[in-house]
Design a protein around this motif. Structure first.
Motif, short mmCIF file in Angstrom:
data_model
loop_
_atom_site.label_atom_id
_atom_site.label_comp_id
_atom_site.label_asym_id
_atom_site.label_seq_id
_atom_site.Cartn_x
_atom_site.Cartn_y
_atom_site.Cartn_z
N SER A 106 49.93 0.57 109.48
CA SER A 106 51.13 1.32 109.85
C SER A 106 51.61 0.91 111.24
CB SER A 106 50.79 2.81 109.83
OG SER A 106 51.71 3.54 110.58
N TYR A 107 52.91 1.07 111.48
CA TYR A 107 53.49 0.85 112.81
C TYR A 107 53.56 2.16 113.60
CZ TYR A 107 54.84 -3.93 111.66
OH TYR A 107 54.81 -5.26 111.35
N HIS A 108 53.08 3.24 113.02
CA HIS A 108 53.14 4.56 113.67
C HIS A 108 52.29 4.57 114.94
CE1 HIS A 108 53.11 8.90 114.11
NE2 HIS A 108 51.79 8.93 113.99
N GLU A 109 52.93 4.69 116.09
CA GLU A 109 52.25 4.74 117.39
C GLU A 109 51.29 3.57 117.58
OE1 GLU A 109 50.67 8.71 117.68
OE2 GLU A 109 52.68 9.59 117.77
N LEU A 123 46.99 2.79 113.21
CA LEU A 123 46.72 3.68 112.08
C LEU A 123 46.75 2.86 110.79
CD1 LEU A 123 48.17 7.22 111.50
CD2 LEU A 123 47.95 5.63 109.62
#
Lengths: 170, 486
Positions: free
Chosen positions: A148-151, A167
């Motif tokens: 994921s690119y989330h944070e 993540l």
């Protein structure tokens, strides 16, 4: 959107709903020059890793990801497979190499048990991972399937060392 | 280019919504263009506060073209980009976007329920043999391996284009199966040419496999009927044995999401789009990137339906081998990770919307034209898998419904996997489940512990909240007899 009407007026006190987990909480890393750890997430898996260089940091992240679902080093002689990232932003290189790991597991039914990566002079990362057949390791957790690119973050310098947080969907 | 900065901790205020007791509201702040609406009970809302789901509901309310509200279902929990249990609709003709993160990595992850002609008392001690055969026949866990061995890439492309219809051609489905799949088992407009070589390679060897994590196959028994009329129409009766399958589009779907998130991250500056979280990367539905994603997503959705169909065929084989009967009819197959172009009433007008459901189930009301003839008078079956060892539910869509005809998709996680492992030992859990009459066939004790019932919200409360909020109505409750875990 159709609304369900409710004639009974709601009489409840407003709630301040600030999340109890700060989104980008400060991360304190142990004093060791290189390492990794898994951080709780409700449904998936957050990897944190650190190392003196980009390659060392990514190697730790890769190792952490394998440890999250597999145990053991296999009974057969590990087979080397190339693992490379072209010069790019460090976070993109991290994503690329983690995705390569997931890809070889899905397609070739192998699990990496070791990583040998070095930084290249032009800003790339190159090396090998040692893999064994999937049925030679014990599956101890949900298998990673996407990054994921989330944070997502990967920052550092050669003086201060590198650290990353990512993540992974499981 | 508008700024869309993430909201700081403490900026998000949740208050009871005047429109209903089980509705909560986040008024727009910062770059939110619509409110957040959270369907939740007093009992569930405290758990929602424990993770970052509310911040993600607020972030989604910043997406270009979003209409009405960023909505959270009663089972909402912390995801990445979108919350899991989130619904968001954008106006296609008014710059509305499609976001791969709003569908999730596991495109068309979903549930199907097969209904047998057996009663639990007829199954009796033969359950052990059935579980042993299922344990042997159902591929799961790491790596390649599925029950449907494709001949070549051409056959994989036909799976992507035709979904469960391709399984019919391979002798793994019946016409009746297709009729009871969402979209007849085939999502139109799929374009395999929009699927990368890497995604194809990951998908080739996995058709007909469960995967791991929270995916499962359960033998269940109908424990309680809430709506006898609809239950009868759905072919459900008390003590009946059923099989629930929960899985998605495996590595292929994940790769498609990854590929298109990357493409959209690169293209957003061209459209003047800024998002508060990179995993919310998006593009206008009416753009090259938006169209490309939707066509690839449809291909993955078809793969997901073919995957569940191939597993159904393996389940029928297992029933035949263990019990001498393969009589299992499909009640319904529905996705809970998908974006669809649908018409809805918005502010008094009929609008074409791109409805993202990430961990939310479409719940069409009675009379909807997209339902098969025999289900249309009653509404769409909404299949809600519980956590292992607890109940699952069959709900039905209602008029007028809410959240763009959506309902919950499961119990919803409450604890992280780490937290679950601190509180549960897999071996003990296995013993407890077996002692309570649930036969467990799991690949690892740790994986079992991570999916322990205490890691999830109370599914009874989740579905009761859906019902009170007018999203869907309970039809039947099912209890597990046997669990096959990835």
């Amino acid at each position: 959107m159709a609304e369900a009407q409710d004639s009974s007026r709601v009489e409840r006190a407003p709630v301040i709903a600030a999340p109890e987990v700060a989104p980008q909480e400060a991360v304190t890393y142990p004093a060791s020059p290189a390492g990794h750890r898994l951080v709780p997430h409700t449904a998936d898996c957050i990897v944190e890793a650190w190392g003196p260089g980009r390659a060392a940091c990514v190697s730790e992240a890769l190792s952490a990801l394998v440890e999250s679902f597999a145990s053991g080093t296999g009974s057969s002689e590990p087979r080397p497979m190339p693992l490379d990232a072209v010069p790019a932003g460090p976070a993109d290189q991290l994503v690329s190499l983690l995705e390569d790991l997931i890809y070889v597991m899905d397609v070739f039914s192998v699990v990496p048990v070791g990583f040998r990566l070095v930084d290249t002079e032009d800003g790339g990362i190159t090396g090998e991972m040692d893999v064994v057949p999937v049925d030679e390791v014990e599956e101890v957790g949900p298998v990673p399937k996407a990054v994921s690119y989330h944070e997502l973050s990967m920052t550092g310098t050669s003086q201060r060392g590198w650290r990353c947080r990512v993540l992974v969907d499981v | 280019m508008s700024e869309r900065t993430p909201l700081a901790v403490g900026q998000i205020r949740l208050r009871p919504d005047e429109r209903g007791h089980d509705r909560w509201r986040i008024d727009p702040v910062g770059s939110m263009t619509v409110p957040g609406i959270v369907y939740s009970s007093d009992a569930l809302i405290s758990q929602v506060r424990e993770d970052q789901a509310l911040r993600q509901v607020a972030n989604v309310a910043m997406l270009p073209g979003i209409v009405e509200a960023s909505v959270a279902m009663p089972d909402v929990h912390w995801g990445y980009g979108f919350p899991i249990g989130g619904v968001a609709a954008t106006d296609v003709e008014d710059g509305g976007v499609v976001s791969p993160g709003g569908v999730g990595f596991d495109i068309s992850c979903g549930v199907r329920l097969l209904v047998s002609g057996l009663g639990a008392e007829e199954l009796g001690p033969r359950l052990v043999r059935l579980m042993d055969v299922l344990d042997r026949k159902i591929p799961r866990g790491l790596g390649a391996g599925g029950v449907w061995h494709l001949r070549d890439e051409h056959q994989l492309l036909s799976v992507l284009a035709e979904g469960a219809l391709a399984a019919l051609g391979a002798g793994l489905a019946s016409e009746a199966d297709l009729a009871h799949c969402e979209d007849g088992g085939v999502l139109q407009d799929a374009d395999p040419s929009q699927v990368s070589e890497r995604a194809l390679a990951r998908g080739f060897g996995q058709v007909g496999s469960l995967g791991s994590g929270n995916h499962f196959l359960e033998v269940q028994v109908v424990e309680e009927i809430y709506d006898p009329g609809i239950a009868k129409a759905f072919g459900l009766s008390r003590s009946q044995v059923c099989v629930m399958i929960h899985c998605g589009s495996r590595g292929l779907g994940h790769q498609i999401c990854s590929d298109h998130v990357r493409t959209m991250l690169a293209s957003m500056p061209r459209y003047g789009i800024v998002v508060p979280d990179a995993q919310l990367a998006c593009a206008p539905v009416r753009s090259e990137e938006g169209r490309s994603y939707l066509r690839a997503m449809a291909a993955a959705a078809n793969y997901g339906r073919a995957n569940r169909q191939a597993l159904s065929s393996a389940v029928r084989d297992a029933f035949r081998e263990a019990l001498g009967t393969a009589e299992l009819s499909l009640l319904y197959d529905v996705s809970h990770n998908l974006a669809k172009l649908e018409e809805h009433d918005v502010e008094g007008g009929r609008r074409l919307l791109c409805v993202h459901r990430k961990g939310a189930t479409r719940a069409l009301p009675p009379g909807h034209s997209d339902l098969p003839d025999d289900l249309r008078p009653h509404g769409q079956p909404v299949l809600v898998p519980g956590s292992m060892g607890t109940a699952s539910y069959v709900l039905v869509g209602v008029e007028p419904g809410g959240a763009f005809s959506s309902a919950c998709h499961g119990a919803g996680r409450r604890l992280s996997r780490h937290a679950a492992l601190r509180q549960v030992r897999g071996r003990e859990l296995r013993r407890e489940l077996e002692a309570s009459g649930v036969a467990v066939r799991a690949r690892s004790d740790r994986g079992l512990a991570e999916e322990a019932p205490l890691a999830y919200k109370d599914v009874d409360e989740v579905v009761a909240t859906c019902e009170r909020a007018g999203l869907a109505r309970r039809v039947a409750r099912l209890r597990p007899l046997g669990v096959v875990k990835g």
